[in-house]
Design a protein around this motif. Structure first.
Motif, PDB file in Angstrom:
ATOM      1  N   LEU A  18       0.841  -1.189   0.000  1.00 57.17           N
ATOM      2  CA  LEU A  18       0.000   0.000   0.000  1.00 57.17           C
ATOM      3  C   LEU A  18       0.877   1.240   0.000  1.00 57.17           C
ATOM      4  O   LEU A  18       1.959   1.245   0.592  1.00 57.17           O
ATOM      5  CB  LEU A  18      -0.897   0.041   1.241  1.00 57.17           C
ATOM      6  CG  LEU A  18      -1.920  -1.072   1.390  1.00 57.17           C
ATOM      7  CD1 LEU A  18      -2.663  -0.904   2.712  1.00 57.17           C
ATOM      8  CD2 LEU A  18      -2.900  -1.068   0.239  1.00 57.17           C
ATOM      9  N   GLU A  70       1.335   4.768   1.565  1.00 58.88           N
ATOM     10  CA  GLU A  70       0.861   5.395   2.793  1.00 58.88           C
ATOM     11  C   GLU A  70       1.883   6.384   3.320  1.00 58.88           C
ATOM     12  O   GLU A  70       3.061   6.324   2.979  1.00 58.88           O
ATOM     13  CB  GLU A  70       0.515   4.354   3.853  1.00 58.88           C
ATOM     14  CG  GLU A  70       1.585   3.320   4.126  1.00 58.88           C
ATOM     15  CD  GLU A  70       1.078   2.175   4.982  1.00 58.88           C
ATOM     16  OE1 GLU A  70       1.265   2.255   6.210  1.00 58.88           O
ATOM     17  OE2 GLU A  70       0.503   1.214   4.436  1.00 58.88           O
ATOM     18  N   PRO A  74      -3.559   1.273  -4.757  1.00 61.72           N
ATOM     19  CA  PRO A  74      -3.809   0.928  -3.349  1.00 61.72           C
ATOM     20  C   PRO A  74      -3.153   1.926  -2.383  1.00 61.72           C
ATOM     21  O   PRO A  74      -1.942   1.911  -2.184  1.00 61.72           O
ATOM     22  CB  PRO A  74      -3.224  -0.476  -3.206  1.00 61.72           C
ATOM     23  CG  PRO A  74      -2.312  -0.650  -4.367  1.00 61.72           C
ATOM     24  CD  PRO A  74      -2.726   0.289  -5.431  1.00 61.72           C
ATOM     25  N   ASP A 118      -3.823   3.543   1.561  1.00 55.16           N
ATOM     26  CA  ASP A 118      -4.619   3.261   2.755  1.00 55.16           C
ATOM     27  C   ASP A 118      -5.476   4.465   3.157  1.00 55.16           C
ATOM     28  O   ASP A 118      -5.190   5.606   2.815  1.00 55.16           O
ATOM     29  CB  ASP A 118      -3.735   2.763   3.896  1.00 55.16           C
ATOM     30  CG  ASP A 118      -2.981   3.855   4.602  1.00 55.16           C
ATOM     31  OD1 ASP A 118      -2.532   4.814   3.944  1.00 55.16           O
ATOM     32  OD2 ASP A 118      -2.833   3.756   5.825  1.00 55.16           O
TER      33      ASP A 118
END
Length: 182
Positions: A73, A75, A165, A167
């Motif tokens: 992910l 982030e 992707p 978060d």
């Protein structure tokens, strides 16, 4: 007191799991309408997150492997708040450990419940500016698989909108930081 305004009555609480990062408990409640049921909850100490911005206006993000989703992910740097630790201290430690940067100017962006349907975790978001790249490499935990990424705010927004992707805590914090970004 009108129906629905009084708090539910706790009938029984059971701790099912006490872990390193969180606990899992089930609580039996009686609602004001007299209905009873079990509610599961992850009890978490909370986390702190930084939206780090370089002097050139780039955002420092991490591409991190997350076991729960079996993938990587995008982030912002973040970490779990230790017992008796202020969230500002948590993120100052985490940003250095995860990215190898130190921020000299901090601004609190806000706080929000991460997943209130099943967890009591709150995220405390900060804007990190006036960054200094440390001479020593990041001191990532042994169980972390992290790659540091630099992106413009526009590139991050495009990645989010394209469905890459990313978060939820990072998307929320990016939204809180937008007024302060070039």
């Amino acid at each position: 007191m009108p129906l629905g305004k009084e708090p539910p009555e706790v009938l029984k609480q059971r701790l099912f799991y006490a872990g390193r990062k969180f606990n899992f408990e089930v609580t039996r409640l009686r609602l004001p309408n007299k209905a009873e049921g079990d509610w599961e909850c992850i009890r978490h100490p909370g986390g702190a997150l930084a939206v780090p911005v370089t002097p050139e206006g780039k955002l420092i993000l991490l591409r991190q492997y997350r076991f729960a989703v079996q993938g990587r992910l995008l982030e912002f740097p973040a970490g779990t708040i230790e017992p008796n630790e202020d969230p500002a201290e948590t993120i100052k430690r985490e940003i250095e450990e995860e990215t190898g940067y130190r921020a000299h100017r901090w601004q609190k962006l806000g706080e929000f419940a991460l997943a209130p349907g099943y967890s009591d975790e709150f995220i405390y978001a900060f804007l990190a500016q006036d960054l200094e790249l440390l001479e020593t490499p990041p001191n990532q935990d042994a169980d972390e698989d992290i790659e540091t990424i630099l992106m413009t705010p526009q590139e991050l927004e495009q990645a989010i909108l394209a469905g890459e992707p990313v978060d939820a805590k990072s998307i929320s914090s990016f939204f809180l930081a937008r007024p302060f970004l070039n």
